[in-house]
Scaffold this motif. Structure first.
Motif, PDB file in Angstrom:
ATOM      1  N   GLU A 105       0.811  -1.220   0.000  1.00 51.72           N
ATOM      2  CA  GLU A 105       0.000   0.000   0.000  1.00 51.72           C
ATOM      3  C   GLU A 105       0.850   1.279   0.000  1.00 51.72           C
ATOM      4  O   GLU A 105       0.332   2.365  -0.274  1.00 51.72           O
ATOM      5  CB  GLU A 105      -0.930   0.026   1.222  1.00 51.72           C
ATOM      6  CG  GLU A 105      -1.971  -1.076   1.228  1.00 51.72           C
ATOM      7  CD  GLU A 105      -2.891  -0.988   2.438  1.00 51.72           C
ATOM      8  OE1 GLU A 105      -3.003   0.119   3.014  1.00 51.72           O
ATOM      9  OE2 GLU A 105      -3.468  -2.010   2.823  1.00 51.72           O
ATOM     10  N   LEU A 106       2.136   1.142   0.318  1.00 57.47           N
ATOM     11  CA  LEU A 106       2.972   2.338   0.487  1.00 57.47           C
ATOM     12  C   LEU A 106       3.078   3.193  -0.774  1.00 57.47           C
ATOM     13  O   LEU A 106       3.050   4.425  -0.689  1.00 57.47           O
ATOM     14  CB  LEU A 106       4.361   1.940   0.993  1.00 57.47           C
ATOM     15  CG  LEU A 106       4.395   1.218   2.359  1.00 57.47           C
ATOM     16  CD1 LEU A 106       5.832   0.902   2.757  1.00 57.47           C
ATOM     17  CD2 LEU A 106       3.715   2.045   3.444  1.00 57.47           C
ATOM     18  N   PRO A 107       3.182   2.591  -1.976  1.00 55.16           N
ATOM     19  CA  PRO A 107       3.273   3.437  -3.180  1.00 55.16           C
ATOM     20  C   PRO A 107       2.018   4.277  -3.407  1.00 55.16           C
ATOM     21  O   PRO A 107       2.068   5.276  -4.135  1.00 55.16           O
ATOM     22  CB  PRO A 107       3.462   2.421  -4.316  1.00 55.16           C
ATOM     23  CG  PRO A 107       4.005   1.193  -3.658  1.00 55.16           C
ATOM     24  CD  PRO A 107       3.370   1.163  -2.301  1.00 55.16           C
ATOM     25  N   GLY A 108       0.887   3.900  -2.798  1.00 54.35           N
ATOM     26  CA  GLY A 108      -0.361   4.614  -3.011  1.00 54.35           C
ATOM     27  C   GLY A 108      -0.586   5.788  -2.080  1.00 54.35           C
ATOM     28  O   GLY A 108      -1.603   6.489  -2.185  1.00 54.35           O
ATOM     29  N   ILE A 109       0.349   6.021  -1.167  1.00 55.38           N
ATOM     30  CA  ILE A 109       0.184   7.149  -0.237  1.00 55.38           C
ATOM     31  C   ILE A 109       0.172   8.455  -1.035  1.00 55.38           C
ATOM     32  O   ILE A 109       1.078   8.704  -1.837  1.00 55.38           O
ATOM     33  CB  ILE A 109       1.319   7.153   0.815  1.00 55.38           C
ATOM     34  CG1 ILE A 109       1.158   5.946   1.748  1.00 55.38           C
ATOM     35  CG2 ILE A 109       1.301   8.442   1.640  1.00 55.38           C
ATOM     36  CD1 ILE A 109       2.293   5.788   2.739  1.00 55.38           C
ATOM     37  N   PRO A 110      -0.859   9.289  -0.836  1.00 53.61           N
ATOM     38  CA  PRO A 110      -0.971  10.515  -1.635  1.00 53.61           C
ATOM     39  C   PRO A 110       0.196  11.474  -1.401  1.00 53.61           C
ATOM     40  O   PRO A 110       0.827  11.457  -0.329  1.00 53.61           O
ATOM     41  CB  PRO A 110      -2.275  11.150  -1.139  1.00 53.61           C
ATOM     42  CG  PRO A 110      -3.016  10.078  -0.424  1.00 53.61           C
ATOM     43  CD  PRO A 110      -1.985   9.138   0.095  1.00 53.61           C
ATOM     44  N   ALA A 111       0.451  12.299  -2.403  1.00 54.55           N
ATOM     45  CA  ALA A 111       1.464  13.348  -2.264  1.00 54.55           C
ATOM     46  C   ALA A 111       1.100  14.231  -1.074  1.00 54.55           C
ATOM     47  O   ALA A 111      -0.071  14.485  -0.812  1.00 54.55           O
ATOM     48  CB  ALA A 111       1.516  14.184  -3.536  1.00 54.55           C
ATOM     49  N   GLY A 112       2.133  14.672  -0.365  1.00 47.82           N
ATOM     50  CA  GLY A 112       1.880  15.532   0.794  1.00 47.82           C
ATOM     51  C   GLY A 112       1.888  14.783   2.110  1.00 47.82           C
ATOM     52  O   GLY A 112       1.817  15.397   3.173  1.00 47.82           O
ATOM     53  N   PHE A 113       1.980  13.429   2.047  1.00 49.31           N
ATOM     54  CA  PHE A 113       2.023  12.620   3.272  1.00 49.31           C
ATOM     55  C   PHE A 113       3.216  11.673   3.224  1.00 49.31           C
ATOM     56  O   PHE A 113       3.608  11.212   2.153  1.00 49.31           O
ATOM     57  CB  PHE A 113       0.733  11.804   3.438  1.00 49.31           C
ATOM     58  CG  PHE A 113      -0.489  12.645   3.637  1.00 49.31           C
ATOM     59  CD1 PHE A 113      -0.827  13.103   4.899  1.00 49.31           C
ATOM     60  CD2 PHE A 113      -1.294  12.995   2.569  1.00 49.31           C
ATOM     61  CE1 PHE A 113      -1.948  13.897   5.093  1.00 49.31           C
ATOM     62  CE2 PHE A 113      -2.414  13.788   2.747  1.00 49.31           C
ATOM     63  CZ  PHE A 113      -2.743  14.236   4.010  1.00 49.31           C
ATOM     64  N   VAL A 114       3.787  11.418   4.383  1.00 46.66           N
ATOM     65  CA  VAL A 114       4.930  10.501   4.463  1.00 46.66           C
ATOM     66  C   VAL A 114       4.762   9.554   5.651  1.00 46.66           C
ATOM     67  O   VAL A 114       4.080   9.887   6.625  1.00 46.66           O
ATOM     68  CB  VAL A 114       6.272  11.265   4.634  1.00 46.66           C
ATOM     69  CG1 VAL A 114       6.604  12.057   3.400  1.00 46.66           C
ATOM     70  CG2 VAL A 114       6.238  12.157   5.869  1.00 46.66           C
ATOM     71  N   VAL A 115       5.385   8.382   5.537  1.00 45.08           N
ATOM     72  CA  VAL A 115       5.438   7.449   6.660  1.00 45.08           C
ATOM     73  C   VAL A 115       6.580   7.875   7.574  1.00 45.08           C
ATOM     74  O   VAL A 115       7.728   7.953   7.136  1.00 45.08           O
ATOM     75  CB  VAL A 115       5.673   6.005   6.185  1.00 45.08           C
ATOM     76  CG1 VAL A 115       5.796   5.066   7.380  1.00 45.08           C
ATOM     77  CG2 VAL A 115       4.546   5.552   5.274  1.00 45.08           C
ATOM     78  N   ARG A 116       6.272   8.193   8.801  1.00 46.98           N
ATOM     79  CA  ARG A 116       7.311   8.603   9.755  1.00 46.98           C
ATOM     80  C   ARG A 116       7.987   7.383  10.388  1.00 46.98           C
ATOM     81  O   ARG A 116       9.191   7.382  10.610  1.00 46.98           O
ATOM     82  CB  ARG A 116       6.709   9.480  10.844  1.00 46.98           C
ATOM     83  CG  ARG A 116       6.058  10.756  10.321  1.00 46.98           C
ATOM     84  CD  ARG A 116       6.626  11.994  11.016  1.00 46.98           C
ATOM     85  NE  ARG A 116       5.997  13.223  10.523  1.00 46.98           N
ATOM     86  CZ  ARG A 116       6.387  13.892   9.468  1.00 46.98           C
ATOM     87  NH1 ARG A 116       7.396  13.463   8.753  1.00 46.98           N
ATOM     88  NH2 ARG A 116       5.769  14.995   9.088  1.00 46.98           N
TER      89      ARG A 116
END
Length: 209
Positions: A176-187
């Protein structure tokens, strides 16, 4: 030993195993919540978990496992269902303004009854689709609610600039990680061990880029 005594022992052992220190009234209130959920579940089918001991493990302890990561003065629990994890967190760590959001009318009716019966200050239940909710929150929780892409696509506007999004997952959601929208990151990503639960649990902490 009564059933409640057995459930209390299971809950207290789990809390100790998680290394948590809760307010004095938290355990009885969590058990009151579990009893209310069990009662309503017989009529309204709010959760597939029927066994009271399993409710303690799969609902209470599973929700409490993320407590060390909760922060801020305001919290929104998206797709809260019967209050997981948001209502459990509100009992375990009172004092923040908490909004429980679900689109299912039966579940929101239960949430409102639980808030009233348990006298939970600063906790509200809202029947709405996530994309229609307004406001910004220091902390957002979502448990088995949707893919990361959908979760953030629908509810990303609710995260305060310095807020933290706690996404509860079973298996580590690498796909699912590639689908994270622009503007958000996994901390960060954390593997959680829920006492008595022989299943994978992961928590992803997301924030604004």
């Amino acid at each position: 030993m009564t059933t409640r005594d057995a459930l209390q022992a299971r809950l207290e052992q789990g809390i100790a195993a998680l290394g948590l220190s809760l307010p004095a009234d938290a355990v009885p209130r969590l058990l009151d919540y579990q009893a209310l959920l069990e009662r309503w579940n017989a009529a309204y089918n709010l959760t597939a978990v029927r066994d009271p001991a399993e409710m303690v493990t799969r609902h209470l302890l599973d929700s409490l496992a993320i407590l060390p990561y909760v922060q801020g003065r305001t919290l929104a629990d998206l797709g809260s269902g019967p209050g997981l994890p948001g209502l459990v967190l509100a009992i375990a760590a009172p004092g923040r303004q908490t909004l429980l959001v679900d689109s299912n009318g039966k579940k929101v009716r239960f949430l409102r009854e639980a808030i009233r019966a348990l006298k939970l200050d600063g906790v509200r239940a809202l029947q709405a689709r996530v994309e229609d909710v307004e406001g910004q929150f220091d902390c957002i929780t979502a448990r088995a609610f949707a893919s990361l892409a959908d979760m953030l696509g629908w509810g990303g506007h609710l995260l305060a600039p310095d807020g933290i999004w706690l996404a509860m997952k079973g298996k580590r959601p690498d796909d699912e990680l590639p689908g994270i929208p622009a503007g958000f990151v996994v901390r960060s990503t954390h593997e959680l061990v829920v006492p008595g639960l022989p299943a994978e649990r992961h928590l992803l902490l997301l924030g604004r880029a």
